[in-house]
Scaffold this active site. Structure first.
Site, PDB file in Angstrom:
ATOM      1  N   LYS A 144      21.623  22.486  56.743  1.00 21.52           N
ATOM      2  CA  LYS A 144      21.477  23.750  56.021  1.00 21.52           C
ATOM      3  C   LYS A 144      22.779  24.540  55.902  1.00 21.52           C
ATOM      4  CE  LYS A 144      16.937  24.110  55.172  1.00 21.52           C
ATOM      5  NZ  LYS A 144      16.371  24.386  53.830  1.00 21.52           N
ATOM      6  N   SER A 204      12.261  29.373  58.588  1.00 22.02           N
ATOM      7  CA  SER A 204      11.639  29.125  59.886  1.00 22.02           C
ATOM      8  C   SER A 204      12.672  28.853  60.966  1.00 22.02           C
ATOM      9  CB  SER A 204      10.679  27.932  59.795  1.00 22.02           C
ATOM     10  OG  SER A 204      11.400  26.731  59.528  1.00 22.02           O
ATOM     11  N   GLU A 232       7.691  13.133  53.900  1.00 24.92           N
ATOM     12  CA  GLU A 232       6.990  14.357  54.265  1.00 24.92           C
ATOM     13  C   GLU A 232       6.050  14.098  55.431  1.00 24.92           C
ATOM     14  OE1 GLU A 232       6.107  17.271  50.689  1.00 24.92           O
ATOM     15  OE2 GLU A 232       5.150  15.330  50.323  1.00 24.92           O
ATOM     16  N   GLY A 237       1.510  17.911  55.449  1.00 26.34           N
ATOM     17  CA  GLY A 237       2.100  18.775  54.419  1.00 26.34           C
ATOM     18  C   GLY A 237       2.684  17.957  53.288  1.00 26.34           C
ATOM     19  N   ASP A 279       2.844  18.306  50.022  1.00 24.64           N
ATOM     20  CA  ASP A 279       2.869  19.054  48.765  1.00 24.64           C
ATOM     21  C   ASP A 279       3.743  18.404  47.701  1.00 24.64           C
ATOM     22  OD1 ASP A 279       4.626  20.234  50.962  1.00 24.64           O
ATOM     23  OD2 ASP A 279       5.639  21.005  49.185  1.00 24.64           O
ATOM     24  N   SER A 296      18.328  15.062  59.548  1.00 21.62           N
ATOM     25  CA  SER A 296      18.675  16.346  58.940  1.00 21.62           C
ATOM     26  C   SER A 296      19.012  17.456  59.921  1.00 21.62           C
ATOM     27  CB  SER A 296      17.545  16.809  58.011  1.00 21.62           C
ATOM     28  OG  SER A 296      16.334  16.960  58.721  1.00 21.62           O
TER      29      SER A 296
END
Length: 320
Positions: free
Chosen positions: A55, A80, A206, A210, A212, A306
């Site tokens: 990030k 989060s 995923e 979750g 999505d 990650s």
């Protein structure tokens, strides 16, 4: 840069801008891992990135592009944990200040780290509150520049530098596995990887709780699911981003799902055999490979680890 798309040139420009501030993280190999999965695996270890996750790439790139007068007023973000830490650190590095909206149940280690970088934290209930609306209101009330965690072209371009570095180090790959939450890492990685390694299969991962993005790709439009309850807190999102989904629907080959138990198994293997610590979201792409979820199996495969932001108590709890 267009607000509607992100290109390889954008990712390369981001790489030049963040050079010397963002770590060029290692690409690790393991004969044991290769033998276990039956492929040549190249691990891009963003758990060694500043602030502990990929990030920081997108956050620093986006904050660095703000005008001096906006930097003086400050920045806001909602997250989060990993984007929270990244924006807090980026703001500190660039002489600005950060106000971060975090869920009340965010991991304590991530909240402590965010405060340690000098940010002010405002909390909300992730299961009842709309963080996008709350974050926008917070930024507007305080005159702050909102740096979203994934749905922003400068953030996406910054995240894509991870794949750029991986292919520069490993050469062309047959497939690249990347965790998918809001889709920023995958979108940026897909832009870079498909341009630099033609024919590469882009495979998103995923948590099963979750899915999505998988549902959205199948439907051809963004699908919203209940906020997932999964150990992979960095991927516990109800829907993909608008810009990230438009990129990913064009460039992804598939999305595979992993269970919490498969994520735990990957975290354990990474710790015991690879000697690296990963957080649950950080291990999900590795989990998919270990669980045999990728078919047909590529010969040369890249896997993005990650992040590694997990506290000791939480790590021990997850490992049983």
């Amino acid at each position: 840069m267009s607000e509607a798309t992100v290109t390889l040139d954008d990712v390369q420009d981001a790489a030049a801008r963040i050079k010397g501030v963002v770590h060029r993280t290692p690409v690790l190999r393991s004969r044991t891992l290769d033998a276990l999965v039956g492929a040549e695996v190249h691990l891009k270890c963003e758990n060694f990135q500043r602030a502990g996750a990929f990030k920081f790439r997108g956050a620093y790139h986006a904050v660095s592009r703000l005008a001096p007068e906006q930097l003086a007023r400050g920045v806001a973000a909602y997250s989060s944990g990993n984007h929270a830490q990244a924006v807090a650190l980026a703001a500190r590095e660039l002489g600005s200040r950060a106000v971060i909206l975090m869920p009340e149940d965010a991991p304590r280690s991530k909240r402590d780290a965010t405060e340690g970088y000098g940010a002010e934290i405002v909390t909300y209930d992730r299961y009842t509150g709309d963080r996008t609306a709350l974050g926008a209101r917070l930024a507007a009330e305080r005159g702050l520049a909102l740096i979203p965690p994934y749905d922003h072209p400068h953030v996406i371009a910054g995240q894509g530098t991870a794949a750029l570095e991986l292919i520069e180090a490993a050469g062309p790959l047959d497939a690249l596995l990347t965790p998918v939450g809001g889709g920023g890492l995958m979108a940026g990685s897909a832009v870079a990887a498909t341009a630099l390694s033609p024919g590469i299969r882009m495979i998103g991962v995923e948590p099963a709780a979750g899915d999505d993005t998988a549902r959205s790709l199948a439907a051809g439009e963004r699908v919203r699911v209940p906020v997932p309850r999964t150990i992979a807190d960095g991927q516990a999102l109800p829907e993909p981003g608008e810009l990230t989904f438009e990129i990913n629907r064009r460039l992804l080959d598939s999305v595979v799902l992993v269970s919490d138990d498969e994520i735990r198994a990957a975290m354990r293997l990474a710790f015991e055999r690879l000697k690296i610590v990963t957080e649950p979201s950080g291990a999900s792409a590795l989990a998919a490979l270990l669980a045999g979820a990728v078919e047909p199996l590529p010969r040369r495969v890249g896997v993005v680890i990650s992040g590694g932001n997990v506290g000791l108590d939480r790590f021990l709890e997850l490992m049983g």
